[in-house]
Design a protein around this motif. Structure first.
Motif, short mmCIF file in Angstrom:
data_model
loop_
_atom_site.label_atom_id
_atom_site.label_comp_id
_atom_site.label_asym_id
_atom_site.label_seq_id
_atom_site.Cartn_x
_atom_site.Cartn_y
_atom_site.Cartn_z
N UNK A 300 0.83 -1.14 -0.06
CA UNK A 300 0.20 -0.08 0.02
C UNK A 300 0.83 1.23 -0.07
N UNK A 301 1.76 1.26 -0.98
CA UNK A 301 2.90 2.36 -1.11
C UNK A 301 4.22 2.14 -0.39
N UNK A 302 4.94 2.93 -0.48
CA UNK A 302 6.45 2.84 0.18
C UNK A 302 7.04 4.36 -0.11
N UNK A 303 6.87 5.06 1.01
CA UNK A 303 7.40 6.60 1.14
C UNK A 303 8.07 6.55 2.40
N UNK A 304 9.30 6.27 2.63
CA UNK A 304 10.12 6.22 3.91
C UNK A 304 11.08 7.55 3.86
N UNK A 363 0.48 -5.06 3.05
CA UNK A 363 1.90 -4.28 3.65
C UNK A 363 1.48 -2.75 3.85
N UNK A 364 0.94 -2.19 4.74
CA UNK A 364 1.03 -2.79 5.98
C UNK A 364 -0.19 -2.24 6.74
N UNK A 365 -0.53 -2.77 8.10
CA UNK A 365 -1.51 -2.04 8.90
C UNK A 365 -0.89 -0.52 9.28
N UNK A 366 0.39 -0.60 9.69
CA UNK A 366 0.82 0.42 10.39
C UNK A 366 2.24 1.13 10.20
#
Length: 396
Positions: A300-304, A363-366
């Motif tokens: 559900x995205x990937x923005x670290x 990926x992921x809840x929180x």
């Protein structure tokens, strides 16, 4: 005395029978469902306590402090200033709210990243803990699992994600022996809310790692589970591409493959979500093509980027990612998230030969600061969960 003793035996027998019947009912309900929707939990949201125990919580509070990231903080946060936030979900009230959200929007189970629940040394010198890989720095991440386990008859199930750097805990500063830790996990497997798949097997996700103690502990857990009269755990290996994951899964005696998150290779400046979704769908298709069982991941995205502003102490700095121009994927629109969820469910239902678990994994809840979350946020509420619910409803 004899009558009293017989009554105690009868009460114990009835209690055991009740547990068995609850487990059977839960298994039957799970088997009746056409598919399951799981979501990964990484629980770093316990405030900012002092000392070693608070280091991860302090980090996530600080890196989400800047106003530009406030849109993604979880619903139980407090904005305390233009560039400050307090995030503390370590309460039974918050856990009850999370369970309600998960249940109401179609999440069947959570997959908890597991950590030791206690340590042999709570105040080690920093020199012993490079990248905070000491038990004292991480055991607090078990708070949510422990609160969940205290919740009476939770309607949302759970499973475990075992990590090579924390299992077995006795090799990493935990205060349980391997035998004690295995006994605890088997006690979880017996619970009616523990997620079972593929004919009643306890679902367990695995991180990669070839340390002999990790591989030995996994083998010991599987053997002890079967010796306890339970089906063998359904180990699901979280690897890279489908081909290499299928090969590596054999090392762990894993029955299936999945991913913690799908991140398209060479992620650069604001990779479109749709590009990453297609990359993820290729993983599902490749698994089917080679005939390996799979639990399709939904990333559900990937923005670290918050972690680039405020480098986290558990990994080396990433100078190539500083400045926001690289290393992240655009957050999905709600139609995009709904479409990817629906695609994963459709794949699961239409590829029964390689999806015996009949589950997808979000990926992921929180993972709020790593930038892939569906837990309701303070700003947008359950918007992402609503998109997931709409996808689920397409298959009702």
């Amino acid at each position: 005395r004899r009558v009293h003793g017989e009554r105690n035996k009868m009460a114990a027998w009835l209690t055991a029978l009740t547990v068995i019947l609850c487990a059977v009912a839960a298994l039957a309900a799970s088997q009746d469902k056409k598919f399951l929707v799981g979501a990964i939990r990484w629980d770093a949201w316990y405030g900012t306590p002092p000392g070693n125990a608070g280091i991860v919580g302090r980090t996530t509070n600080y890196d989400l402090g800047p106003a530009r990231w406030h849109y993604r903080v979880p619903f139980f946060s407090n904005i305390t200033g233009p560039n400050n936030v307090t995030i503390n979900g370590d309460s039974d009230t918050v856990m009850a709210q999370e369970i309600d959200y998960a249940t109401n929007y179609g999440i069947d189970y959570w997959a908890f990243c597991t950590y030791p629940i206690g340590c042999t040394d709570y105040h080690p010198p920093d020199s012993d803990c490079p990248y905070i890989q000491c038990c004292a720095d991480n055991y607090a991440l078990s708070y949510a699992l422990l609160r969940y386990l205290r919740y009476p008859s939770p309607p949302v199930g759970f499973s475990l994600i075992l990590q090579y750097n924390w299992f077995p805990g006795e090799k990493h500063g935990g205060n349980e022996t391997l035998a004690q830790e295995i006994a605890r996990y088997i006690s979880y497997f017996r619970m009616p809310q523990y997620q079972r798949v593929a004919g009643g097997r306890p679902l367990v996700y695995l991180f990669s790692g070839t340390d002999p103690s990790y591989l030995g502990a996994l083998a010991a857990l599987m053997n002890a589970t079967m010796e306890a009269g339970l089906p063998a755990p359904y180990y699901t290996y979280m690897g890279g591409d489908a081909q290499s994951a299928a090969r590596e899964a054999k090392t762990y005696n894993a029955s299936a493959i999945s991913r913690y998150a799908s991140i398209v290779a060479g992620s650069g400046a604001a990779v479109p979500f749709e590009e990453n979704a297609q990359f993820e769908q290729k993983f599902w298709a490749d698994a089917a093509a080679i005939g390996v069982d799979v639990i399709p991941p939904i990333t559900a995205g990937w923005d670290p980027r918050p972690r680039f502003d405020y480098p986290v102490p558990w990994s080396p700095p990433q100078p190539q990612c500083v400045g926001y121009e690289k290393c992240y994927i655009q957050d999905p629109t709600m139609p995009q998230l709904m479409a990817q969820t629906a695609a994963a469910i459709n794949f699961t239902l239409s590829h029964a030969k390689v999806t015996p678990a009949r589950s997808v994994l979000i990926s992921a809840w929180n993972e709020h600061d790593e930038g892939h979350w569906v837990c309701p946020s303070l700003q947008d509420g359950p918007r992402k969960l609503l998109a997931i619910q709409e996808a689920i409803r397409q298959f009702d």
